[in-house]
Write an enzyme that holds these catalytic residues in place. Structure first.
Site, PDB file in Angstrom:
ATOM      1  N   SER A   1       0.865  -1.196   0.000  1.00 17.27           N
ATOM      2  CA  SER A   1       0.000   0.000   0.000  1.00 17.27           C
ATOM      3  C   SER A   1       0.895   1.237   0.000  1.00 17.27           C
ATOM      4  O   SER A   1       1.324   1.680  -1.065  1.00 17.27           O
ATOM      5  CB  SER A   1      -0.973  -0.028   1.183  1.00 17.27           C
ATOM      6  OG  SER A   1      -0.312  -0.046   2.427  1.00 17.27           O
ATOM      7  N   ARG A   2       1.210   1.757   1.182  1.00 18.17           N
ATOM      8  CA  ARG A   2       2.164   2.854   1.302  1.00 18.17           C
ATOM      9  C   ARG A   2       3.053   2.569   2.517  1.00 18.17           C
ATOM     10  O   ARG A   2       2.574   2.054   3.538  1.00 18.17           O
ATOM     11  CB  ARG A   2       1.449   4.195   1.504  1.00 18.17           C
ATOM     12  CG  ARG A   2       0.816   4.759   0.247  1.00 18.17           C
ATOM     13  CD  ARG A   2       1.859   5.239  -0.776  1.00 18.17           C
ATOM     14  NE  ARG A   2       1.247   5.835  -1.956  1.00 18.17           N
ATOM     15  CZ  ARG A   2       0.995   5.180  -3.089  1.00 18.17           C
ATOM     16  NH1 ARG A   2       1.300   3.907  -3.205  1.00 18.17           N
ATOM     17  NH2 ARG A   2       0.453   5.808  -4.113  1.00 18.17           N
TER      18      ARG A   2
ATOM     19  N   GLU B   1      10.711   6.106   1.565  1.00 19.75           N
ATOM     20  CA  GLU B   1      11.066   5.752   0.205  1.00 19.75           C
ATOM     21  C   GLU B   1      11.856   6.882  -0.469  1.00 19.75           C
ATOM     22  O   GLU B   1      11.473   8.049  -0.291  1.00 19.75           O
ATOM     23  CB  GLU B   1       9.759   5.505  -0.567  1.00 19.75           C
ATOM     24  CG  GLU B   1       9.854   4.303  -1.452  1.00 19.75           C
ATOM     25  CD  GLU B   1       8.483   3.829  -1.899  1.00 19.75           C
ATOM     26  OE1 GLU B   1       7.713   3.341  -1.059  1.00 19.75           O
ATOM     27  OE2 GLU B   1       8.209   3.951  -3.090  1.00 19.75           O
TER      28      GLU B   1
ATOM     29  N   HIS C   1       8.883  -0.753  -4.996  1.00 21.89           N
ATOM     30  CA  HIS C   1       7.588  -0.158  -5.382  1.00 21.89           C
ATOM     31  C   HIS C   1       7.223  -0.496  -6.841  1.00 21.89           C
ATOM     32  O   HIS C   1       7.031   0.396  -7.667  1.00 21.89           O
ATOM     33  CB  HIS C   1       7.625   1.368  -5.170  1.00 21.89           C
ATOM     34  CG  HIS C   1       6.270   1.988  -5.007  1.00 21.89           C
ATOM     35  ND1 HIS C   1       6.031   3.094  -4.228  1.00 21.89           N
ATOM     36  CD2 HIS C   1       5.057   1.652  -5.551  1.00 21.89           C
ATOM     37  CE1 HIS C   1       4.743   3.431  -4.294  1.00 21.89           C
ATOM     38  NE2 HIS C   1       4.129   2.560  -5.093  1.00 21.89           N
TER      39      HIS C   1
END
Ligand code: NAI
Ligand code: 3PY
Length: 386
Positions: free
Chosen positions: A272-273, A302, A320
């Site tokens: 997701s994040r 990130e 990612h």
């Protein structure tokens, strides 16, 4: 004076100036824009993440719309500059838009597009891949082979977890969470427990019907449960995959206390994040619980990993790439371009996000509608009747 930014230009005499802060896969998105009188400028700067200043330089003093990326900080500064340049349209080339200050965009009358639907299955497939890689220790075993350490079959070599008949936990059972759940249920006959703010009715119906099908064929039926609390999922599930949006309710949803209630041999997946997990707490948890494994596509800071994560053998990490299939990435570019085009042209908003495929058909022109503008209601954009 700001440093000039290198660009590639398509249809130089187009009436509307549309910028893409990155080169995007495929060419259909460029054709759709140039066919509708847009001059398309694609940033070719050799820099992975553009700064706010870089983007200000790109916007300049005349710009109708921008296609941006999830790595960029789209807030007050950029939206006010876009407005001053005459712009009304922005789209992220992503479904997630936690990098965008939607209120600031709305204040300046700018539509914020995103790209739902086209990446659902691709992202779910990567979450399923991470679940398998972590449960069967694929990366560790691959590294062992390449290091020349394999000298014969052994009863204890890289023993992992069986998925069949175990419980899969999904936190955030929206489009991607539900698609992932189906893959794990159909593929591995896992039982489901999920937590979401809303009931996932279609997913529940699917699991019920699939359970009946299995039973009719003499197999153990699969079951589902909607958990009253997230903690119930964490306690009961063998594999847990995180698929909520990132907002203030989901920041550090997985923290030290919640990791502590998970099974010692559980598998945690995050596509997701990054900030949904407190990554420092996760590294500590991985260190003291070697049988606990994670599969991570996203990271709190990130593109960086928190210190110690890269040393953990019980972590599978990828950069990612969950939406990185050719079809999906080309589709994301198309939806982002059509959001910007639709807003510039004053098109209505598409209302059925389960039918974004009509925008992606190479053989027919897309509907005259914006595929997905998240602040459409606030901006008073009408709904498409198509
Ligand atoms: N790693 C990657 O490359 C990708 C990551 N994503 C991320 O996945 C997210 C989800 O995408 P979709 O499934 O399309 O969105 P969606 O809107 O269909 O699903 C999100 C779900 O999260 C739920 N939710 C929201 N707050 C919650 C909370 N506090 N607790 C539990 N559930 C909560 C919502 O009710 C909804 O069902 C995106 O926002 C994006 O951040 C999406 C695509 C690719
Ligand atoms: O669409 C998103 O939100 C992404 O993370 C891109 O893969």
């Amino acid at each position: 004076m700001a440093k000039p930014i290198s660009i590639e230009v398509w249809n130089p005499n187009g009436k509307y100036r549309v910028i893409s802060t990155k080169s995007m896969p495929g060419t259909r998105w460029i054709k759709l824009l140039t066919d509708q009188d847009c001059r398309v400028e694609i940033c070719t700067e050799n820099k992975t993440i553009l700064s706010v200043d870089d983007i200000l330089a790109l916007i300049g003093d005349k710009c109708d719309g921008v296609i941006g990326q999830l790595t960029e900080d789209w807030g007050e500064v950029l939206f006010s500059a876009l407005r001053r340049a005459g712009g009304t349209a922005f789209s992220n080339m992503a479904v997630g838009y936690n990098n965008v200050d939607v209120n600031a965009a709305t204040k300046y009358g700018i539509g914020v597009g995103n790209t739902p639907g086209v990446l659902t299955e691709t992202t779910a497939e990567l979450a399923a891949s991470l679940s398998l890689a972590a449960s069967r220790r694929i990366v560790e075993a691959d590294q062992f082979m390449r290091a020349g350490l394999y000298d014969g079959w052994l009863p204890h070599l890289f023993v992992g977890n069986l998925l069949k008949g175990q419980t899969v936990g999904v936190i955030g059972a929206g489009r991607i969470g539900s698609a992932y759940a189906r893959m794990m249920i159909e593929g591995f006959k896992m039982n489901l427990i999920y937590y979401d703010l809303y009931q996932a009715t279609r997913l529940e119906k699917f699991v019920t019907a699939y359970g009946q099908f299995l039973k009719a064929n003499g197999e153990q039926p699969v079951t589902w449960k909607r958990a009253a609390t997230m903690e119930d999922v964490l306690r009961e599930a063998d594999v847990i995959s995180l698929h909520p949006v990132l907002d203030k309710t989901t920041y550090h949803l997985i923290n030290k206390e919640r990791l502590a209630i998970m099974k010692k041999e559980a598998i945690l997946v995050n596509a997701s994040r990054g900030p949904v997990i407190d990554e420092v707490a996760l590294v500590e948890h991985l260190k003291v619980n070697p049988m606990f494994r994670v599969g991570l596509d996203v990271f709190e800071d990130e593109p960086y990993m928190k210190p110690g994560l890269a040393d953990q053998k019980n972590a599978v990490v990828v950069p990612h790439i969950a939406s990185a299939s050719k079809w999906t990435r080309e589709g994301m570019a198309t939806l982002a371009a059509l959001n910007v085009l639709g807003k510039i042209k004053g098109y209505p908003i598409w209302t059925d996000l389960n039918r974004v495929d009509v925008f992606l058909d190479e053989n027919s022109p897309p509907p005259a509608a914006c595929p997905s503008i998240v602040n459409a209601k606030q901006l008073g954009i009408s709904a498409s009747k198509l």
